[in-house]
Design a protein around this motif. Sequence first.
Motif, mmCIF file in Angstrom:
data_model
loop_
_atom_site.group_PDB
_atom_site.id
_atom_site.type_symbol
_atom_site.label_atom_id
_atom_site.label_comp_id
_atom_site.label_asym_id
_atom_site.label_seq_id
_atom_site.Cartn_x
_atom_site.Cartn_y
_atom_site.Cartn_z
ATOM 1 N N HIS A 239 45.615 38.317 36.970
ATOM 2 C CA HIS A 239 44.911 37.142 37.501
ATOM 3 C C HIS A 239 44.900 37.172 39.030
ATOM 4 C CE1 HIS A 239 45.727 34.742 33.549
ATOM 5 N NE2 HIS A 239 44.808 35.691 33.399
ATOM 6 N N ALA A 240 46.028 37.567 39.624
ATOM 7 C CA ALA A 240 46.109 37.660 41.090
ATOM 8 C C ALA A 240 45.100 38.684 41.611
ATOM 9 C CB ALA A 240 47.524 38.025 41.531
ATOM 10 N N ARG A 241 44.966 39.833 40.934
ATOM 11 C CA ARG A 241 43.987 40.844 41.346
ATOM 12 C C ARG A 241 42.561 40.282 41.284
ATOM 13 N NH1 ARG A 241 47.513 44.142 38.602
ATOM 14 N NH2 ARG A 241 46.310 44.015 36.661
ATOM 15 N N ALA A 242 42.262 39.530 40.240
ATOM 16 C CA ALA A 242 40.921 38.956 40.087
ATOM 17 C C ALA A 242 40.602 37.989 41.225
ATOM 18 C CB ALA A 242 40.797 38.251 38.738
ATOM 19 N N VAL A 243 41.566 37.173 41.599
ATOM 20 C CA VAL A 243 41.339 36.213 42.690
ATOM 21 C C VAL A 243 41.221 36.943 44.011
ATOM 22 C CG1 VAL A 243 42.314 34.261 43.942
ATOM 23 C CG2 VAL A 243 42.454 34.318 41.444
ATOM 24 N N ARG A 244 42.085 37.933 44.268
ATOM 25 C CA ARG A 244 41.999 38.708 45.516
ATOM 26 C C ARG A 244 40.632 39.381 45.626
ATOM 27 N NH1 ARG A 244 47.294 40.270 44.248
ATOM 28 N NH2 ARG A 244 46.537 42.308 43.551
ATOM 29 N N ALA A 245 40.154 39.942 44.542
ATOM 30 C CA ALA A 245 38.839 40.601 44.565
ATOM 31 C C ALA A 245 37.732 39.616 44.907
ATOM 32 C CB ALA A 245 38.569 41.267 43.218
ATOM 33 N N LEU B 66 38.118 36.887 46.722
ATOM 34 C CA LEU B 66 38.275 36.526 48.128
ATOM 35 C C LEU B 66 37.592 37.542 49.031
ATOM 36 C CD1 LEU B 66 41.975 35.299 48.420
ATOM 37 C CD2 LEU B 66 39.923 33.988 48.928
ATOM 38 N N VAL B 67 37.762 38.802 48.752
ATOM 39 C CA VAL B 67 37.142 39.857 49.550
ATOM 40 C C VAL B 67 35.630 39.727 49.489
ATOM 41 C CG1 VAL B 67 36.812 42.351 49.724
ATOM 42 C CG2 VAL B 67 39.094 41.422 49.308
ATOM 43 N N SER B 68 35.094 39.394 48.337
ATOM 44 C CA SER B 68 33.637 39.330 48.177
ATOM 45 C C SER B 68 33.009 38.108 48.843
ATOM 46 C CB SER B 68 33.256 39.371 46.704
ATOM 47 O OG SER B 68 33.644 38.189 46.050
ATOM 48 N N THR B 69 33.803 37.139 49.295
ATOM 49 C CA THR B 69 33.241 35.944 49.932
ATOM 50 C C THR B 69 33.134 36.085 51.440
ATOM 51 O OG1 THR B 69 35.403 34.840 50.118
ATOM 52 C CG2 THR B 69 34.101 34.406 48.119
ATOM 53 N N ASP B 70 33.679 37.150 51.991
ATOM 54 C CA ASP B 70 33.638 37.337 53.452
ATOM 55 C C ASP B 70 32.267 37.716 53.947
ATOM 56 O OD1 ASP B 70 36.270 36.646 53.681
ATOM 57 O OD2 ASP B 70 37.001 38.700 53.635
#
Length: 147
Positions: free
Chosen positions: A135-141, A143-147
Amino acid sequence: MTEDTAQDCVFCDIAAGHGEASRVYEDDTVVAFMDLNPVTPGHLLVVPREHAIGLDDVDRATSAHVWSVGQDLARALRRSSLRCEGINLLVCDGEAAFQTVFHLHLHVVPRYAADGWTLLGEEPPARARPLLDGHARAVRAALVSTD
């Protein structure tokens, strides 16, 4: 999901000064008023003046200001004659999260011992670390895509 538009939004009407509300605070960005259906005495709503359905629809500055005003109102509730013993700050974003008025709003809910309102159900079971890591990996991914 049912979504209000700015044209038929009760919170937009209040923010514009057309709808009836017991106002507590207002500035150029937000308006705060008593909830018409309070879960406890003193229950407040902080609403951005600009129509935004949920968290994805509001800019960071407005979002931060909504929170800041909510924090100020929480302090005021504690100092007020309402004599609350705690505060819940709550945003319901989306129908699945119990949002019923589709204009972003922060609930500032004063709490009193034995007031009868609860957010708690049964305690959920602990999750296995590999599941939490996934789940943490999914959220981190995301976050990167919103920059």
